[in-house]
Design an enzyme around this catalytic site. Structure first.
Site, PDB file in Angstrom:
ATOM      1  N   LYS A  28     -40.053   9.430 -32.353  1.00 23.29           N
ATOM      2  CA  LYS A  28     -41.039  10.381 -32.879  1.00 23.29           C
ATOM      3  C   LYS A  28     -41.083  11.692 -32.106  1.00 23.29           C
ATOM      4  O   LYS A  28     -41.005  12.781 -32.691  1.00 23.29           O
ATOM      5  CB  LYS A  28     -42.435   9.749 -32.880  1.00 23.29           C
ATOM      6  N   ASP A  45     -52.341  22.654 -36.980  1.00 26.14           N
ATOM      7  CA  ASP A  45     -51.946  22.181 -38.309  1.00 26.14           C
ATOM      8  C   ASP A  45     -52.853  21.069 -38.821  1.00 26.14           C
ATOM      9  O   ASP A  45     -52.547  20.430 -39.825  1.00 26.14           O
ATOM     10  CB  ASP A  45     -50.495  21.692 -38.287  1.00 26.14           C
ATOM     11  N   ASP A  85     -54.320  16.129 -41.605  1.00 27.86           N
ATOM     12  CA  ASP A  85     -53.288  16.523 -40.641  1.00 27.86           C
ATOM     13  C   ASP A  85     -51.957  16.724 -41.349  1.00 27.86           C
ATOM     14  O   ASP A  85     -51.578  15.925 -42.214  1.00 27.86           O
ATOM     15  CB  ASP A  85     -53.144  15.425 -39.572  1.00 27.86           C
TER      16      ASP A  85
END
Length: 914
Positions: free
Chosen positions: A681, A827, A612
């Site tokens: 985050k 991604d 990742d």
């Protein structure tokens, strides 16, 4: 009367069949001859009389006989010669079980069987009624005035059999959620389904199916060869086969799409017929009420944001019947299911993916045609086609042991902790109160109303989640013994997606855990280590540890890993505390099988290992700006241990907070001990994609509310303070990011102000146009101008998404040439444990290759050419007021070319010439 032999359906009745050149007649056994209809009636009457004497009823025939092919229909046809009004009454076997332990259960089952029977009867009666209504409606349309400027839908209602239109409408009612559906979405779906059926029928009539089948068989034979040649692409193989079989109908080029307005009008017409003609008895669930026919669907209006939209809702009676009828079968269109054979390779904009169902290369906004026009003008999209083909050619299968565990929990009331939605029986009860009761105060009534609204909302959410899980698990269970494929297409930014919407590897933790590669590969010398590292990554632990540190941690918890694999529901349940628990459990099982094999290096693994990206958006911004500090925080620079940008931002925000707390700022003092990675985050992640301070504040507010210890009276002030500090920290860490974002935003604002949409071309040659307009539907045409706010806010994230997609496509192509199995979830890249190192090398090489291109320079040139050049200059002559905008755009874009060049100079002197 043409009948099959009654004695074949009902052994021992003593009848045989006599055939002439024209008819077949029932006759008594023996050498008798039957030559008239009255004799046939006599024979059947004698048979029924004999049955009555023997204590057999006609209903017994239909309840006890085993029929083959059309025997039942022929028997009913024969009986109706004598008894025209006869209708079989089937025995439903509704006797109750005597055991007290299960009486409640069987009473519920019996009730659901009644609901099933009623629902089946309803669908049948609706079908007949809809056929009549459709035929009557078509007759009216056929006689309508052709000079009317409205779209005449009569030709579109004659493309299929009447029964097919009715089937489409009835199925849409069966699939309608209890909360209803937007009129526009429902109409679009109905229109598209008619179009899909029409396209498939046309392919049969044009005799392209036979040729397609011949080429496809030869193509799959080539794919199935054991000796793969990776320098021959699937697209090239298909083209070669198509050239070799050039005679007959042409497979490509004849596709025509209906205008969006036609699809929408046709679907709206069908919805209107459903609302008008589908009715139900009001007393079907409660005979105490007066019987009357009521519509089963009704039209209402609701507000979405500030817009009023039409909505179609099912009547609560239908919703109750659907929920309480124990359905045993779900119906899906074939094109929403995984394919049981490899997809047709993309060879043009309109040809690829499914064999018969029309599929678009690029998913677009309803009514948008610019994307298709741009794509058709492109001469070379081979890299795009080949990447999609590489992703779609990955074969999958079901992880059956894990699926069985998940289904067992799903059937046993689910589990919120494990993301398996519970049934509605576990939902909170909706409180009931009488608003007219004067014993309640106004505040108490308001409070109880809020409780009712929240309970109904919770029930609706639980039902939606439960049905979503049911769809996914039903499809997985249906495919449990199959090998299947997911054809891919892309959105307007180039991001790729599997075409089947319900069940694919882009889904939740549960769905991903169920899927494994159909092709297995040896683990090799390092494969087991990668499985262990992957497991630690799934737990969410050790984010700041090196790969070697994660491997060592995995070795220390082997007992927990093996216990999880052996006793997932009755053991220590270590896997349940992971960030991705189901994928972690699947990985535990794979590790257990590998370590218990004679030689782990020779173990055949089907398990996908993920790699990742660490905040990919910031990675691209750091690379574009040659931002060394920012690049280090997102792992673009060599480091001893992996860097975590979220922890880095949290640490920097904490330093700013401590400084403010020392100077006496109250909110900074309150926040002591509460600033964590989790709090910042989401905001850090979405800053890259254009989140505003207002949106970031809402994100942080939500995280703070989740902390039980944090004083709730300070949430508002704390979220305001933190979002400001997060933006300040990011500005310090990523010096070039904000400047590049500002340049993209301002350029898009000026371009859209001049009356044009923002366009660009990716490094792989994919043309992109932003589909954001201020649209007003007028008759059959759209009068559109760009939505400036959406155009400018969306340009930075869309541009970064297009770069991320380009990097993924480059990686997929080079993995194919290296013989790797490769799939992606944007991604996040997946491959076998054996080939993780190779994929990592390819991934890094292609990222460097991509950002070695003068991306911002080429973007500036492209934006200036169509928007700052002749196109915008032409506007000055038609609208002098636009001259100022044109001048500002040219000045701003030209000025910012120097910004982009500055970043590239850091890396290499080859850009000095610009």
């Amino acid at each position: 009367v043409k009948c099959l032999c009654l004695s074949r359906a009902i052994p021992g009745l003593g009848f045989s069949m006599w055939e002439s050149s024209q008819d077949s007649y029932w006759i008594p056994s023996g050498n008798q001859t039957c030559d008239s209809h009255s004799t046939v009636r006599f024979c059947i009457s004698r048979c029924l009389s004999q049955m009555e004497e023997d204590g057999l009823s006609v209903d017994d025939l239909f309840n006890q006989c085993v029929f083959r092919q059309d025997e039942r229909d022929m028997l009913l046809k024969a009986i109706r010669i004598v008894k025209p009004e006869y209708q079989p009454r089937l025995n439903m076997h509704t006797s109750k079980c005597s055991s007290l332990l299960v009486q409640d259960f069987y009473s519920e089952v019996l009730q659901s069987q009644v609901f099933c029977y009623q629902r089946t009867y309803l669908l049948t009666s609706w079908h007949m009624g809809k056929l009549d209504a459709l035929r009557e409606s078509k007759m009216i349309l056929a006689k309508s005035n052709t000079r009317d400027y409205r779209l005449n839908l009569y030709p579109y209602l004659c493309l299929l059999e009447d029964k097919e239109y009715v089937d489409i409408m009835i199925q849409s009612v069966a699939n309608l959620p209890p909360s209803g559906e937007s009129l526009k979405i429902l109409a679009r779906d109905l229109g598209n389904r008619v179009f899909t059926k029409y396209c498939v029928r046309q392919k049969h009539q044009n005799q392209t199916v036979e040729k397609l089948g011949s080429i496809y068989n030869a193509y799959t034979d080539l794919l199935a060869k054991d000796t793969k040649v990776y320098d021959v692409l699937p697209r090239e193989q298909w083209w070669k086969l198509e050239m070799e079989q050039s005679s007959g109908p042409t497979l490509q080029g004849g596709e025509t799409s209906w205008p969006y307005i036609v699809t929408l009008e046709l679907g709206t017409y069908m919805v209107d017929m459903m609302v008008k003609n589908l009715k139900i008895n009001s007393d079907i669930l409660n005979p105490a009420y007066d019987r009357k026919l009521i519509p089963i669907l009704y039209h209402m209006y609701t507000f979405r944001s500030t817009r009023q939209v039409g909505f179609i809702k099912p009547h609560p009676i239908l919703t109750q019947m659907q929920q309480e009828a124990m359905e045993t079968k779900l119906t899906f269109d074939s094109y929403v299911m995984p394919m049981l054979c490899p997809p047709v390779p993309w060879t043009s904009v309109k040809f690829g993916a499914y064999l018969l169902t029309p599929t678009k290369l690029m998913r677009t906004v309803d009514g948008a045609t610019q994307h298709e026009e741009l794509l058709e003008k492109c001469q070379n999209l081979h890299a795009i086609y080949d990447s999609l083909n590489q992703l779609g050619n990955c074969a999958w299968k079901i992880n059956k042991p894990l699926l069985d565990i998940i289904i067992s929990i799903f059937n046993d009331r689910g589990s919120d902790k494990l993301d398996i939605p519970p049934p509605l029986s576990e939902a909170p009860k909706i409180p009931h109160f009488n608003p007219q009761d004067h014993s309640y105060t106004a505040s108490e009534k308001a409070h109880m109303k809020r409780q009712v609204i929240n309970a109904k909302k919770k029930c609706s959410e639980m039902h939606s989640l439960r049905m979503d899980a049911l769809y996914k698990l039903s499809i997985a269970n249906h495919m449990r013994d199959e090998i299947f494929w997911f054809p891919h297409n892309m959105d307007f930014r180039g991001r790729t997606y599997p075409c089947p919407p319900y069940f694919n590897h882009l889904g939740s933790d549960v769905t991903r855990a169920i899927l494994v590669f159909a092709e297995g590969k040896l683990l090799g010398p390092k494969g087991l280590d990668w499985l262990k590292i992957h497991l630690v990554n799934l737990t969410g632990l050790k984010k700041r540890s090196s790969l070697q540190g994660r491997l060592e941690y995995a070795n220390t918890i082997m007992e927990d890993i093996l216990d999880s694999a052996d006793n997932p529901l009755n053991g220590r349940k270590w896997w349940m505390n992971a960030d991705e628990p189901w994928q972690a459990l699947a990985c535990c099982m794979e590790i257990a099988n590998a370590v218990r094999s004679p030689d782990p290096a020779q173990f055949i693994s089907h398990f996908p290992v993920h790699q990742d990206g660490s905040c990919n958006g910031l990675q691209h911004y750091a690379a574009l700006g040659r931002d060394v500090i920012g690049a280090t925080s997102v792992n673009l620079m060599p480091c001893d241990v992996p860097q975590d940008v979220y922890s880095g931002v949290a640490q920097q925000v904490e330093e700013l907070r401590a400084r403010d707390a020392e100077s006496g700022l109250k909110i900074a003092q309150v926040l002591e001990g509460f600033i964590s990675r989790k709090v910042v985050k989401q905001t850090v992640m979405t800053v890259v994609y254009g989140v505003t301070r207002y949106g970031g504040r809402l994100q942080i507010e939500k995280r703070l509310k989740e902390i039980d210890e944090f004083p709730k009276e300070f949430v508002w002030d704390a979220s305001h303070y933190l979002v400001r500090q997060v933006f300040n920290a990011l500005k310090e860490m990523f010096t070039g990011t904000r400047e590049i974002q500002d340049w993209l935003t301002e350029s898009a604002r000026l371009i859209s102000k001049s009356g044009h949409t923002v366009q660009w071309v990716t490094p792989l040659g994919l043309p992109i146009i932003q589909p954001y307009y201020m649209s007003a539907l007028c008759s059959l045409s759209f009068h559109r101008r760009p939505d400036t706010v959406k155009q400018k806010n969306a340009f930075p994230p869309n541009f970064i998404h297009s770069l991320d997609s380009t990097h993924m496509m480059l990686t997929s192509l080079h993995c194919y040439s290296s013989g790797l199995t490769f799939v992606s979830v944007h991604d996040c890249f997946w491959t076998h444990a054996l080939t993780v190192d190779t994929m990592n090398k390819v991934c890094r090489e292609q990222f460097v290759a991509l950002h070695s291109q003068p991306i911002l320079q080429e973007l500036s040139n492209f934006l200036l050419h169509p928007h700052g050049g002749a196109l915008l200059t032409g506007l000055i002559h038609t609208d002098p007021r636009s001259a100022t905008v044109v001048a500002q755009a040219a000045k701003y874009l030209s000025y910012n070319i120097n910004i982009s060049v500055k970043y590239y100079v850091i890396a290499t002197s080859s850009y000095f010439h610009t």
